[in-house]
Write a protein that holds these residues in place. Structure first.
Motif, PDB file in Angstrom:
ATOM      1  N   THR B 223       1.312   3.296   4.694  1.00 25.53           N
ATOM      2  CA  THR B 223       2.884   3.521   3.887  1.00 25.53           C
ATOM      3  C   THR B 223       2.980   4.331   3.481  1.00 25.53           C
ATOM      4  O   THR B 223       2.696   4.568   2.691  1.00 25.53           O
ATOM      5  CB  THR B 223       2.837   2.339   3.250  1.00 25.53           C
ATOM      6  OG1 THR B 223       2.216   2.355   2.317  1.00 25.53           O
ATOM      7  CG2 THR B 223       2.786   0.872   4.364  1.00 25.53           C
ATOM      8  N   THR B 224       4.133   5.656   3.867  1.00 25.08           N
ATOM      9  CA  THR B 224       4.759   6.959   2.832  1.00 25.08           C
ATOM     10  C   THR B 224       6.028   6.761   2.425  1.00 25.08           C
ATOM     11  O   THR B 224       6.341   6.605   2.006  1.00 25.08           O
ATOM     12  CB  THR B 224       4.525   7.544   4.097  1.00 25.08           C
ATOM     13  OG1 THR B 224       5.061   7.445   5.311  1.00 25.08           O
ATOM     14  CG2 THR B 224       3.089   8.093   4.361  1.00 25.08           C
ATOM     15  N   LYS B 225       7.116   5.125   3.634  1.00 29.24           N
ATOM     16  CA  LYS B 225       8.084   5.362   3.108  1.00 29.24           C
ATOM     17  C   LYS B 225       8.545   3.918   2.108  1.00 29.24           C
ATOM     18  O   LYS B 225       7.614   3.299   2.488  1.00 29.24           O
ATOM     19  CB  LYS B 225       9.389   4.960   4.513  1.00 29.24           C
ATOM     20  CG  LYS B 225       9.676   6.287   5.278  1.00 29.24           C
ATOM     21  CD  LYS B 225      10.538   5.314   6.425  1.00 29.24           C
ATOM     22  CE  LYS B 225      10.068   5.236   7.939  1.00 29.24           C
ATOM     23  NZ  LYS B 225      10.193   4.401   8.233  1.00 29.24           N
ATOM     24  N   ASP B 226       9.002   4.398   1.296  1.00 31.12           N
ATOM     25  CA  ASP B 226       9.329   2.836   0.209  1.00 31.12           C
ATOM     26  C   ASP B 226       9.305   1.811   0.524  1.00 31.12           C
ATOM     27  O   ASP B 226       9.457   1.216   0.088  1.00 31.12           O
ATOM     28  CB  ASP B 226      10.373   3.347  -0.818  1.00 31.12           C
ATOM     29  CG  ASP B 226      10.276   4.730  -2.260  1.00 31.12           C
ATOM     30  OD1 ASP B 226       9.071   5.157  -1.945  1.00 31.12           O
ATOM     31  OD2 ASP B 226      10.590   5.579  -2.407  1.00 31.12           O
ATOM     32  N   SER B 227       9.964   1.848   2.086  1.00 30.75           N
ATOM     33  CA  SER B 227      11.043   0.578   2.189  1.00 30.75           C
ATOM     34  C   SER B 227       9.849  -0.018   3.032  1.00 30.75           C
ATOM     35  O   SER B 227      10.065  -1.264   3.239  1.00 30.75           O
ATOM     36  CB  SER B 227      11.785   0.952   3.585  1.00 30.75           C
ATOM     37  OG  SER B 227      11.192   1.811   4.564  1.00 30.75           O
ATOM     38  N   MET B 228       8.575   0.693   2.930  1.00 33.84           N
ATOM     39  CA  MET B 228       6.733  -0.220   4.002  1.00 33.84           C
ATOM     40  C   MET B 228       6.504  -0.186   2.782  1.00 33.84           C
ATOM     41  O   MET B 228       5.156  -0.712   3.440  1.00 33.84           O
ATOM     42  CB  MET B 228       6.689   0.871   4.982  1.00 33.84           C
ATOM     43  CG  MET B 228       7.129   0.758   6.149  1.00 33.84           C
ATOM     44  SD  MET B 228       7.812  -0.872   6.766  1.00 33.84           S
ATOM     45  CE  MET B 228       6.171  -1.557   7.514  1.00 33.84           C
ATOM     46  N   GLN B 229       6.591  -0.299   1.326  1.00 36.51           N
ATOM     47  CA  GLN B 229       5.338  -0.354   0.506  1.00 36.51           C
ATOM     48  C   GLN B 229       4.938  -2.077   0.169  1.00 36.51           C
ATOM     49  O   GLN B 229       6.581  -2.714   0.433  1.00 36.51           O
ATOM     50  CB  GLN B 229       4.983   0.345  -0.611  1.00 36.51           C
ATOM     51  CG  GLN B 229       7.060  -0.262  -1.572  1.00 36.51           C
ATOM     52  CD  GLN B 229       6.877   1.122  -2.651  1.00 36.51           C
ATOM     53  OE1 GLN B 229       5.905   1.959  -2.707  1.00 36.51           O
ATOM     54  NE2 GLN B 229       8.014   1.321  -2.897  1.00 36.51           N
ATOM     55  N   THR B 230       4.163  -2.291  -0.187  1.00 35.25           N
ATOM     56  CA  THR B 230       3.143  -3.756  -0.250  1.00 35.25           C
ATOM     57  C   THR B 230       4.005  -3.864  -2.146  1.00 35.25           C
ATOM     58  O   THR B 230       3.589  -3.134  -2.704  1.00 35.25           O
ATOM     59  CB  THR B 230       2.173  -4.280   0.515  1.00 35.25           C
ATOM     60  OG1 THR B 230       1.050  -3.844  -0.013  1.00 35.25           O
ATOM     61  CG2 THR B 230       2.215  -3.936   1.753  1.00 35.25           C
ATOM     62  N   ILE B 231       3.849  -5.260  -1.913  1.00 36.48           N
ATOM     63  CA  ILE B 231       4.310  -5.903  -3.373  1.00 36.48           C
ATOM     64  C   ILE B 231       2.748  -5.277  -4.498  1.00 36.48           C
ATOM     65  O   ILE B 231       3.142  -4.496  -5.611  1.00 36.48           O
ATOM     66  CB  ILE B 231       4.437  -6.847  -4.175  1.00 36.48           C
ATOM     67  CG1 ILE B 231       4.882  -7.378  -5.519  1.00 36.48           C
ATOM     68  CG2 ILE B 231       3.210  -7.751  -3.552  1.00 36.48           C
ATOM     69  CD1 ILE B 231       5.815  -8.572  -5.426  1.00 36.48           C
ATOM     70  N   VAL B 232       1.647  -5.152  -4.189  1.00 35.77           N
ATOM     71  CA  VAL B 232       0.543  -4.768  -4.349  1.00 35.77           C
ATOM     72  C   VAL B 232       0.180  -3.289  -4.942  1.00 35.77           C
ATOM     73  O   VAL B 232      -0.064  -2.641  -6.014  1.00 35.77           O
ATOM     74  CB  VAL B 232      -0.766  -5.082  -4.295  1.00 35.77           C
ATOM     75  CG1 VAL B 232      -1.887  -4.708  -4.434  1.00 35.77           C
ATOM     76  CG2 VAL B 232      -0.553  -6.536  -3.575  1.00 35.77           C
ATOM     77  N   ILE B 233       1.316  -2.438  -4.251  1.00 37.60           N
ATOM     78  CA  ILE B 233       1.094  -0.877  -4.503  1.00 37.60           C
ATOM     79  C   ILE B 233       2.044  -0.723  -5.060  1.00 37.60           C
ATOM     80  O   ILE B 233       1.930  -0.111  -6.211  1.00 37.60           O
ATOM     81  CB  ILE B 233       1.203  -0.329  -3.133  1.00 37.60           C
ATOM     82  CG1 ILE B 233      -0.264  -0.612  -1.741  1.00 37.60           C
ATOM     83  CG2 ILE B 233       1.621   0.886  -3.240  1.00 37.60           C
ATOM     84  CD1 ILE B 233       0.466  -0.048  -0.813  1.00 37.60           C
ATOM     85  N   ALA B 234       3.112  -1.723  -4.979  1.00 37.40           N
ATOM     86  CA  ALA B 234       4.383  -1.333  -6.151  1.00 37.40           C
ATOM     87  C   ALA B 234       3.853  -1.370  -7.654  1.00 37.40           C
ATOM     88  O   ALA B 234       4.125  -0.593  -8.450  1.00 37.40           O
ATOM     89  CB  ALA B 234       5.397  -2.326  -5.972  1.00 37.40           C
ATOM     90  N   ILE B 235       3.017  -2.476  -8.144  1.00 35.16           N
ATOM     91  CA  ILE B 235       2.543  -3.331  -9.656  1.00 35.16           C
ATOM     92  C   ILE B 235       2.000  -1.665 -10.002  1.00 35.16           C
ATOM     93  O   ILE B 235       2.607  -1.132 -10.367  1.00 35.16           O
ATOM     94  CB  ILE B 235       1.860  -4.198  -9.405  1.00 35.16           C
ATOM     95  CG1 ILE B 235       2.596  -5.152  -8.641  1.00 35.16           C
ATOM     96  CG2 ILE B 235       1.633  -4.087 -10.715  1.00 35.16           C
ATOM     97  CD1 ILE B 235       1.423  -6.627  -8.662  1.00 35.16           C
ATOM     98  N   LYS B 236       0.993  -1.115  -8.914  1.00 36.98           N
ATOM     99  CA  LYS B 236       0.670  -0.208  -8.916  1.00 36.98           C
ATOM    100  C   LYS B 236       0.894   1.092  -9.484  1.00 36.98           C
ATOM    101  O   LYS B 236       0.590   1.858 -10.588  1.00 36.98           O
ATOM    102  CB  LYS B 236      -0.503   0.314  -8.456  1.00 36.98           C
ATOM    103  CG  LYS B 236      -1.702   1.829  -7.955  1.00 36.98           C
ATOM    104  CD  LYS B 236      -2.296   1.597  -9.376  1.00 36.98           C
ATOM    105  CE  LYS B 236      -3.168   2.675  -9.148  1.00 36.98           C
ATOM    106  NZ  LYS B 236      -3.506   2.897 -10.710  1.00 36.98           N
TER     107      LYS B 236
END
Lengths: 359, 282
Positions: B223-236
């Motif tokens: 995933t490169t688009k912000d709209s596709m990112q998952t929550i686990v990556i978001a925390i990081k």
């Protein structure tokens, strides 16, 4: 209703092992045929070939007029009762019995009628809503039979259906199976290794050993005139005593020093021909010393069975067992003199095990 | 005797309580941090009881997002994570139940070879074959799609093995009885095998849902688009900031939210899950 015909049926497994070596017999319409033999004798394989669960390597199985070799189990018009019942654990009793009918597209009210009827016959009406897990072994066995009955098949197949039950229940269910089969008049094939079941249930007894049929006949016939040493020792409990001997003239065999009349002995055998003599423990009678045809029997110990006693010992140096009703003979160790009805002396060929009878 | 047992019980309880505290304390701290404002969390004097900013923080993170790092509202990421985890869990169950059925009940040439090939993939998780897998996904234009997130993680042997072991415990007579009852292969599968597998399916679902939800490396790559990112990556992403203050209260709120779906799945399926792993119903 239909007769079942097996002609030269063989089962050869990959690797060339012959489990069933060419078996032919037929079961008349409405007959109750029991296949009996030790484990691994091919009796279950034979039954499974009739059911269509095993392919038939050679020969033909016909149900009625129709050869069923290439027909799927579901289309053979048979029903089978398995040793471990094989009930569907996740379905209630009603659905277990109805499942086969539903798969065939039987109308709902007809299914309902048949299931209720079978439940009534087998006295399992109170359990229709329960799961198999909640029933006892005997009740599960009834359900398994119910599943067979509702289909109204041409042939019932039973694969050791009673061996998972305790002894008392087994006797009870045995009687019920026989009654039920008579009432419904459906041709049945029943596989068992229990010779009591075999004797009591069958009107045609097929004794098998090592993939071959040893003898076919009425149970009483098989008991009275066993065709081979194998049948003689397999049918009957305690098993028949087998003693080495030799021919000593017409209708006479010698066991050591003693002579014994054997009415069914073949007449063309020269004297001194070695034979094996079979005597059933229950055919032995007590006599007194010096009587014609009396044999000395040295009793070593006695088993008490309640109604009967088993005397274990040696007869002319060979192990021997005799059965007598309790009280008929003083239960004491030591020498007894015994005799056997000449009609009940069986003589076998020591090499082939075949009966050396008159015809 | 009675006294002894009481003492034993007491010791057991003390040890258990210590264990629970060790496990629960960080979670509590996370929760507390998510209910204060940024300055309270950062100045190092955060109290150990919840603060007054609970609603504000959660509303902000769910529907607006952080101010600099992830830029997207967390609710969208939760949806992404949820879709990925569900796709992985359901896809795995679907594929493995079918493949196990084929391996156990059908006699086809190279059956065992097929089974062992499936088995060997246990040694090749995504992390090991990450470059070729990435190449394939990118060649298929599946970057930044749900398919790209889920499909490579669906393929694995664990489920097939679990179902194979379970199917092998089902007595052959059931299959034979079905045959005689006029049920073909599909009917046997649908009417007998699947109902009997419910607990196993539930167990596998729980394990795979959590596995899918917790994926980090693979979603990070595809995933490169912000709209596709998952929550686990978001925390990081939220806690690694080079040129801005980490909004700890929001990161902690996100962490709390990330915990909820797996916890919910475990609680909802707990009974079936334990049954599936412990007991086999036959």
């Amino acid at each position: 209703m239909a007769q079942v015909t097996l002609s030269n049926v063989k089962k050869v497994y990959a690797g060339g092992v012959e489990a069933v070596k060419g078996v032919s017999f037929d079961i008349p319409d409405g007959g109750f045929c029991v296949l009996v033999g030790p484990s691994g004798c091919g009796k279950s394989t034979l039954l499974r070939m009739v059911a269509g669960l095993e392919t038939i390597s050679h020969g033909e199985v016909a149900i009625g007029e129709r050869v069923v070799n290439q027909i799927e189990p579901a289309d053979r018009d048979i029903a089978m009762v398995f040793q471990n019942y094989a009930l569907y654990p996740h379905m209630n009793i009603y659905d277990n019995m109805a499942y086969g009918l539903r798969n065939r597209g039987t109308p709902k009210d007809e299914i309902d009628k048949r299931v209720k009827e079978a439940a009534r016959i087998l006295a399992i009406e109170p359990f229709l809503e329960r799961r198999p897990r909640q029933l006892s072994g005997g009740q599960r066995q009834r359900v398994a039979m119910g599943r067979a009955i509702v289909r109204k098949p041409q042939v019932f197949l039973f694969d050791e259906p009673l061996s998972n039950l305790d002894a008392k229940l087994r006797v009870q269910m045995r009687v019920e199976i026989k009654k039920l089969q008579r009432a419904l008049g459906v041709t049945s094939i029943y596989v068992t290794h229990d010779q009591v079941e075999a004797m009591t249930l069958s009107d045609k007894l097929v004794v098998m050993n090592a993939g071959q049929v040893e003898q076919i006949g009425l149970p009483a016939e098989v008991y009275r005139k066993p065709a081979s040493k194998f049948v003689a020792t397999f049918i009957g409990s305690p098993p028949m005593n087998i003693l080495p001997g030799q021919v000593d003239g017409h209708g006479i065999v010698a066991l050591g020093d003693a002579l014994l009349e054997a009415r069914d002995l073949r007449e063309d055998l020269p004297a001194q021909t070695p034979v094996e003599v079979g005597l059933r423990p229950e055919d032995v009678e007590i006599t007194s010393e010096g009587q014609a045809g009396s044999l000395p029997f040295d009793v070593e110990f006695i088993e008490e069975l309640g109604a009967a006693q088993l005397f274990h010992g040696k007869l002319s140096g060979h192990p021997f067992v005799m059965q007598a009703a309790t009280g008929d003979v003083a239960a004491q160790e030591g020498r007894l003199w015994i005799t056997v009805d000449p009609d009940k002396v069986h003589v076998f060929d020591p090499k082939t095990g075949a009966r050396l009878g008159k015809g | 005797m009675v006294e002894d047992r009481r003492l034993g019980d007491l010791i057991a309880y003390i040890i258990l309580t210590i264990g629970v505290l060790i496990v629960a304390f960080p979670v509590w701290l996370t929760f507390v941090a998510s209910t204060w404002d940024a300055s309270t969390v950062i100045n190092g004097e955060m109290p150990l009881y919840p603060g007054p900013y609970f609603l504000e923080n959660y509303k902000r993170i769910l529907f607006v997002g952080t101010s600099s790092t992830t830029r997207e509202p967390v609710i969208g990421m939760m949806l992404n994570s949820f879709i990925m985890a569900m796709a992985i869990a359901l896809g795995k169950i679907f594929i493995s139940v079918l493949s196990a059925y084929a391996v156990v009940y059908y006699r086809f040439p190279f059956r065992m070879a097929a089974f062992w090939i499936i088995f060997i993939t246990l040694m090749l998780p995504v992390e090991v074959r990450i470059f070729p897998t990435f190449k394939i996904v990118s060649d298929l234009n599946m970057l930044d799609t749900y398919q790209g997130l889920a499909i490579p993680l669906i393929a694995s042997a664990t489920g097939t093995l679990l179902f194979r072991q379970f199917f092998m415990t089902i007595p052959d007579e059931l299959l034979e009885a079905s045959k005689i009852d006029g049920a073909g292969p599909f009917k046997f599968f649908k009417d007998t095998l699947l109902p009997l597998s419910i607990t196993t399916i539930a167990a596998l679902f729980v394990i795979q849902f959590i596995y899918g939800w917790n994926q980090y490396l693979w979603p990070l790559l595809v995933t490169t688009k912000d709209s596709m990112q998952t929550i686990v990556i978001a925390i990081k992403k939220m806690i690694v900031t080079a040129d801005a203050l980490t909004e700890w209260q929001l990161a902690m709120a996100t962490a709390m939210l990330a915990m909820l779906p797996p916890v919910f799945v475990v609680i909802a399926m707990q009974r079936l899950f334990v049954k599936g792993l412990v007991e086999t119903e036959k």
